[in-house]
Design a protein around this motif. Structure first.
Motif, short mmCIF file in Angstrom:
data_model
loop_
_atom_site.label_atom_id
_atom_site.label_comp_id
_atom_site.label_asym_id
_atom_site.label_seq_id
_atom_site.Cartn_x
_atom_site.Cartn_y
_atom_site.Cartn_z
N MET A 73 2.55 9.73 -12.28
CA MET A 73 2.86 8.65 -13.21
C MET A 73 1.64 7.73 -13.37
SD MET A 73 6.89 7.79 -12.48
CE MET A 73 6.81 7.22 -10.79
N GLU A 76 1.81 4.41 -15.19
CA GLU A 76 2.40 3.27 -14.46
C GLU A 76 1.35 2.62 -13.57
OE1 GLU A 76 5.48 2.16 -14.72
OE2 GLU A 76 6.41 3.78 -15.87
N LEU A 79 -1.20 0.31 -15.36
CA LEU A 79 -0.65 -0.64 -16.32
C LEU A 79 -1.18 -2.07 -16.18
CD1 LEU A 79 2.06 -2.76 -16.20
CD2 LEU A 79 3.06 -0.78 -15.16
N ALA A 85 1.38 -5.31 -17.73
CA ALA A 85 2.42 -5.80 -16.81
C ALA A 85 3.23 -6.92 -17.45
CB ALA A 85 1.78 -6.28 -15.51
N LYS A 87 5.13 -6.49 -20.01
CA LYS A 87 5.23 -6.25 -21.45
C LYS A 87 5.83 -4.87 -21.71
CE LYS A 87 1.42 -9.01 -23.14
NZ LYS A 87 0.44 -9.49 -22.22
N PRO A 88 6.30 -4.65 -22.94
CA PRO A 88 6.63 -3.27 -23.31
C PRO A 88 5.34 -2.45 -23.26
CG PRO A 88 7.57 -4.82 -24.88
CD PRO A 88 6.61 -5.60 -24.01
N TYR A 89 5.36 -1.42 -22.45
CA TYR A 89 4.15 -0.63 -22.17
C TYR A 89 4.57 0.82 -22.28
CZ TYR A 89 0.50 1.36 -19.06
OH TYR A 89 -0.51 2.10 -18.50
N MET A 90 3.72 1.62 -22.89
CA MET A 90 4.12 3.01 -23.14
C MET A 90 2.92 3.92 -23.01
SD MET A 90 6.76 4.71 -25.25
CE MET A 90 7.14 3.58 -26.55
N ARG A 91 3.13 5.02 -22.30
CA ARG A 91 2.06 6.04 -22.25
C ARG A 91 2.52 7.24 -23.06
NH1 ARG A 91 0.46 9.84 -17.16
NH2 ARG A 91 -1.16 11.04 -18.20
N THR A 92 1.77 7.53 -24.11
CA THR A 92 2.05 8.73 -24.88
C THR A 92 0.96 9.74 -24.60
OG1 THR A 92 0.98 7.71 -26.77
CG2 THR A 92 3.36 7.63 -26.70
N TYR A 93 1.25 10.99 -24.94
CA TYR A 93 0.43 12.04 -24.39
C TYR A 93 0.43 13.28 -25.28
CZ TYR A 93 -1.37 14.71 -20.40
OH TYR A 93 -2.13 15.46 -19.56
N THR A 108 2.67 3.29 -34.75
CA THR A 108 4.13 3.42 -34.79
C THR A 108 4.80 2.12 -34.34
OG1 THR A 108 3.86 5.75 -34.21
CG2 THR A 108 6.07 4.84 -34.00
N LEU A 109 4.26 1.53 -33.28
CA LEU A 109 4.84 0.28 -32.76
C LEU A 109 4.81 -0.83 -33.80
CD1 LEU A 109 4.68 1.75 -29.97
CD2 LEU A 109 3.95 -0.40 -28.98
N GLU B 54 6.56 14.32 -17.23
CA GLU B 54 5.42 13.95 -16.39
C GLU B 54 4.84 15.23 -15.77
OE1 GLU B 54 3.67 11.36 -15.63
OE2 GLU B 54 4.85 9.62 -16.25
N THR B 80 4.42 13.83 -26.64
CA THR B 80 5.05 13.61 -25.35
C THR B 80 4.98 12.14 -25.00
OG1 THR B 80 4.67 15.84 -24.53
CG2 THR B 80 4.81 14.12 -22.88
N VAL B 81 6.05 11.62 -24.43
CA VAL B 81 6.03 10.29 -23.85
C VAL B 81 6.07 10.50 -22.34
CG1 VAL B 81 7.32 8.15 -23.55
CG2 VAL B 81 7.10 9.16 -25.82
N GLN B 87 12.13 5.23 -23.24
CA GLN B 87 10.89 5.00 -23.99
C GLN B 87 10.72 6.08 -25.06
OE1 GLN B 87 8.25 4.74 -20.54
NE2 GLN B 87 7.96 2.58 -20.93
N MET B 94 11.35 3.87 -33.44
CA MET B 94 10.25 3.24 -34.18
C MET B 94 9.71 4.16 -35.28
SD MET B 94 8.26 1.00 -31.31
CE MET B 94 7.95 2.33 -30.18
N TRP B 235 12.24 -2.15 -23.76
CA TRP B 235 11.68 -1.56 -22.55
C TRP B 235 10.57 -2.45 -22.03
CZ3 TRP B 235 9.96 -0.34 -27.30
CH2 TRP B 235 8.59 -0.18 -27.49
N ILE B 236 10.39 -2.48 -20.73
CA ILE B 236 9.43 -3.39 -20.10
C ILE B 236 8.92 -2.74 -18.83
CG2 ILE B 236 9.35 -5.51 -18.69
CD1 ILE B 236 9.22 -6.35 -21.50
N SER B 237 7.66 -3.03 -18.50
CA SER B 237 7.12 -2.65 -17.20
C SER B 237 6.74 -3.91 -16.43
CB SER B 237 5.87 -1.78 -17.36
OG SER B 237 6.22 -0.55 -17.95
N GLY B 238 7.18 -3.99 -15.19
CA GLY B 238 6.79 -5.11 -14.33
C GLY B 238 5.53 -4.76 -13.58
#
Lengths: 398, 382
Positions: A73, A76, A79, A85, A87-93, A108-109, B54, B80-81, B87, B94, B235-238
């Motif tokens: 990950m 993560e 980030l 941190a 915030k809305p955070y996204m990993r695309t691939y 897109t966002l 993943e 891929t996400v 998400q 979106m 969605w959120i990441s801490g």
């Protein structure tokens, strides 16, 4: 089959602009961690845009295989360096195509109306993978059909280059010229890793790594990060007089069974390009595109991709190159940045770097790399997976 | 054109502890075929595809290479996400809202039975310099967090055990669930204390499966037989660091839920939300997440559970599907399975698990140790 017909996707409802760009040096072994490289590139992009980190509403991270860093990950993990941190955070691939896809994700966002100000970061630290990242690439192949053969990326791209040469009667000298051009262009790039003044003979005299691929036809192993700030139309106009609009985006993933495909032509790049061109209203790409940053991790790929992008006839890109059409001062400057062959190839960051280059070129801020004639529209493209994904973005000042 | 987005198709394979008869690609094909049929479309009608995966779960680098064929997505816009299932749903949402796509498919799968020891994979998610040398066992992080949660809220271990009892009993009515069982709270409390106070039966067990959702624009939803509306997404990441996060409360879940509520116009979730599918990777997480999502007052989720209010016939049914404890934990596919279950509830198709008046539901997800990433969806009948 809808393969290479015009895509049926609809028109976007909102306009999205790039308002800031930044990148770290591309180097062989960065002392900085991936988090630090991300932080550096992001800070530069934010500074260009005149935006504070806390104003950013969402963050997109693109970075290639987790196996490079040995971190599960990886998104993560990166980030906080990326400013994601809290915030809305996204990993695309999409594998090697992730760099330009980062722009598409960020688009897109913002285009969805959910966000007005988004940060896109591409990060890669290949040097963590010892002794060589090719070891990690052994794990990209099908576990049952291909992995027992012990394949290597260099081999399969050598297969593809050979097929391209055999189909159209292309000589290795024609392909070596890409290395010469891009490494020379990179001499003017302050972040470049492998800029050089070489001749075709120098390239062909370098060691054969997997025939017909010579060492100087392969981009280097690199560490680095690059970042972009994207904004909705209202916010973009508030932030800058020179927004660079994302006019069209496209992406297309071909079958996993690459052994069943004709490797002479990247049809997935064409499908992605047609999607992006349709969105951008580009009907005659050779007239309407003024500058191109196709993905060039291997020298032949630049030519291959120019054909997929419909900027050269099939099999004709080498001849166009030999005639100077793709020089920085030529009719269609290609990889004026120096590309992956010159600036370096920290995979996902390299794709973002191409978009950064279009941003600087279209704003007339590319310094010694600036192409003449005030270009108004450019295309950036990345490629990856098992010779399988095309990601395309059309950017322009209108 | 309207901004509204609906889930128009769901398809999955039943979650099972082992699946030697099927490859993950075959499972994904089955789930996709069911989802497309459920939406009344074929793969040709889908404009864009999203796969949630993943690399280290797949044992394949750049695993997105192996997504297009079984989804019917060759030479189409596929991405891929590398994130949570929600998400992926947010990305589809979106893409539709941007105006470029009418129908988007989201896929996730889990072949946990191929992994010798998932904890060893999770250990690689810790920071290599600062955290890995401590040789942190992933469930131990959950044990620490559970301890802090119990301490701060006064929640009892009996209440946590009751979550397991409820969810595994709910799973008995769910054909897709792998771990339905009739247990007593004492059974749970008597199970091995793996990382005190966390007990073995309070940890969701792994299961294999594949799930596909089809999302559509308002226009596409009009043509679909049974659309369920996606009213809110968040969605959120801490913090990625173990050392710099609030341990007692799930702040990421609170922030994600608030985003989804704001979009959906939900101001009083405890009274407006009629049922919830909430992450319960560890039993205490269900309680912590309920409080984060304002479905229970701070310290109140345990009491509600002991009073039976979160049971299938209670005032606020939580995890009528059986949750991860009852259905099985399937990595980032978990949230998509639970979204599919929420869709079945709202459609009134949940059979023996059906709750009354399931008109507005919450789905809340978490990516598991060591992340602080979560997502939330608000789903509505109309």
């Amino acid at each position: 089959m809808r393969a290479t017909e015009a895509p049926l996707l609809g028109k976007p409802r909102r306009r999205v602009a790039v308002v800031g760009a930044g990148m770290s040096l591309f180097v062989r072994r960065a002392l900085e961690t991936g988090k630090e490289l991300s932080y550096y590139a992001a800070s530069q992009a934010l500074e260009t845009a005149g935006v504070k980190r806390r104003e950013i509403e969402a963050v997109v991270m693109v970075t290639a295989p987790d196996a490079f860093d040995g971190v599960h990950m990886k998104g993560e993990w990166l980030l906080d360096g990326a400013g994601g941190a809290g915030k809305p955070y996204m990993r695309t691939y999409v594998g090697g195509g992730s760099g330009v896809f980062g722009l598409i994700s960020g688009w897109t966002l913002v285009a969805s109306g959910l966000f007005d100000l988004v940060l896109v970061i591409g990060e890669e630290k290949m040097s963590s993978c010892q002794p060589h990242p090719q070891g990690a690439f052994l794990t990209i192949f099908d576990h049952t059909i291909e992995r027992p053969l012990g394949p290597n990326l260099l081999w399969i791209f050598a297969l593809e280059q050979h097929r391209y040469m055999a189909t159209y009667g292309i000589r290795n000298e024609d392909i070596a010229l890409v290395s010469v051009k891009n490494k020379r262009n990179a001499l003017d790039h302050p972040a470049a890793q492998v800029a050089a003044n070489l001749t075709v003979n120098d390239v062909l005299a370098s060691e054969v790594v997997a025939w017909p691929v010579h060492r100087l036809m392969v981009s280097p192993v690199s560490d680095g990060a690059a970042a972009l700030v994207l904004a909705s139309e209202t916010v973009a106009r508030r932030l800058t007089d020179k927004p660079v609009w994302i006019q069209g985006v496209g992406w297309s993933l071909d079958t996993s069974y690459w052994g069943n495909r004709d490797l002479a032509y990247p049809r997935y790049v064409e499908a992605a390009a047609r999607m992006a061109y349709a969105m951008a209203g580009v009907t005659e790409p050779r007239k309407q595109i003024h500058i191109a940053e196709p993905y060039d991790p291997f020298a032949y790929k630049e030519l291959h991709h120019l054909e997929g992008l419909l900027l050269a006839d099939k099999g004709q890109a080498p001849e166009d190159l030999a005639q100077g059409r793709f020089e920085r001062t030529g009719p269609l400057p290609v990889c004026p940045s120096g590309g992956l062959m010159g600036v370096g190839n920290p995979i996902a960051a390299a794709g973002v770097m191409k978009v950064c280059e279009l941003f600087w070129q279209l704003r007339g801020e590319a310094g010694r790399r600036q192409v003449p004639g005030k270009p108004e529209r450019g295309v950036a493209q990345a490629w990856g997976d098992l010779m399988q994904i095309g990601t395309v973005a059309v950017l322009g000042i209108h | 054109m309207s901004d509204h987005v609906a889930i128009v198709g769901i398809g999955s394979t039943p979650l099972r502890t082992l699946s030697p008869d099927q490859s993950y690609r075959e499972m994904v094909f089955a789930a996709a075929a069911r989802a497309y049929a459920d939406a009344g479309v074929t793969h040709r009608d889908i404009d864009s595809f999203i796969s949630v995966a993943e690399d280290l779960h797949e044992g394949t680098s750049i695993t997105d290479e192996y997504t297009p064929d079984q989804l019917g997505a060759v030479l189409r816009p596929v991405q891929t996400v590398a994130g949570d299932g929600l998400q992926g749903v947010a990305t589809a949402f979106m893409l539709i809202r941007s105006g470029i796509a009418d129908l988007v498919a989201v896929e996730a799968h889990c072949k946990s039975s191929n992994i010798l020891r998932h904890e060893a994979v999770l250990e690689m998610a810790f920071d290599p310099l600062y955290e890995r040398p401590l040789q942190v066992y992933p469930h131990y992080v959950a044990g620490l967090e559970m301890r802090r949660f119990l301490h701060e809220t006064g929640t009892t271990e009996e209440a946590v055990a009751q979550v397991v009892v409820k969810n595994r009993r709910n799973a008995l009515g769910n054909q897709a669930a792998a771990f339905g069982a009739m247990l007593a709270a004492d059974d749970v409390l008597a199970s091995d204390p793996l990382c005190e106070p966390l007990r073995a039966l309070e940890i969701s067990a792994y299961a294999d499966g594949a799930v596909v959702l089809v999302l559509g624009s308002a226009e596409a939803a009009r043509r679909a037989p049974r659309p369920v509306w996606l009213r809110g997404v968040g969605w959120i990441s801490g913090s990625p660091w173990l050392g710099t996060r609030p341990w007692g409360a799930a702040s990421y879940a609170a922030a994600a839920a608030e985003k989804a509520y704001a979009m959906a116009g939900v101001t009083d979730p405890a009274n407006e939300i009629r049922f919830a599918e909430i992450d319960d990777t560890y039993a205490y997480k269900e309680l912590q997440h309920m409080e984060a999502a304002r479905l229970a007052p701070r310290g109140g989720a345990g009491r509600m559970t002991l009073a039976g209010e979160t049971g299938r016939g209670g005032a606020l049914p939580v995890n009528p599907s059986g949750g991860s404890l009852g259905m099985g934990y399937c990595f980032d596919a978990t949230a998509l399975y639970r979204t599919a279950e929420a869709v079945r509830q709202i459609r009134g198709e949940a059979g023996r698990q059906q709750v009354r008046g399931a008109t507005l539901g919450l789905v809340l997800s978490w990516r598991g140790v060591p992340t602080q990433t979560g997502g939330a969806l608000v789903l509505a009948a109309a």
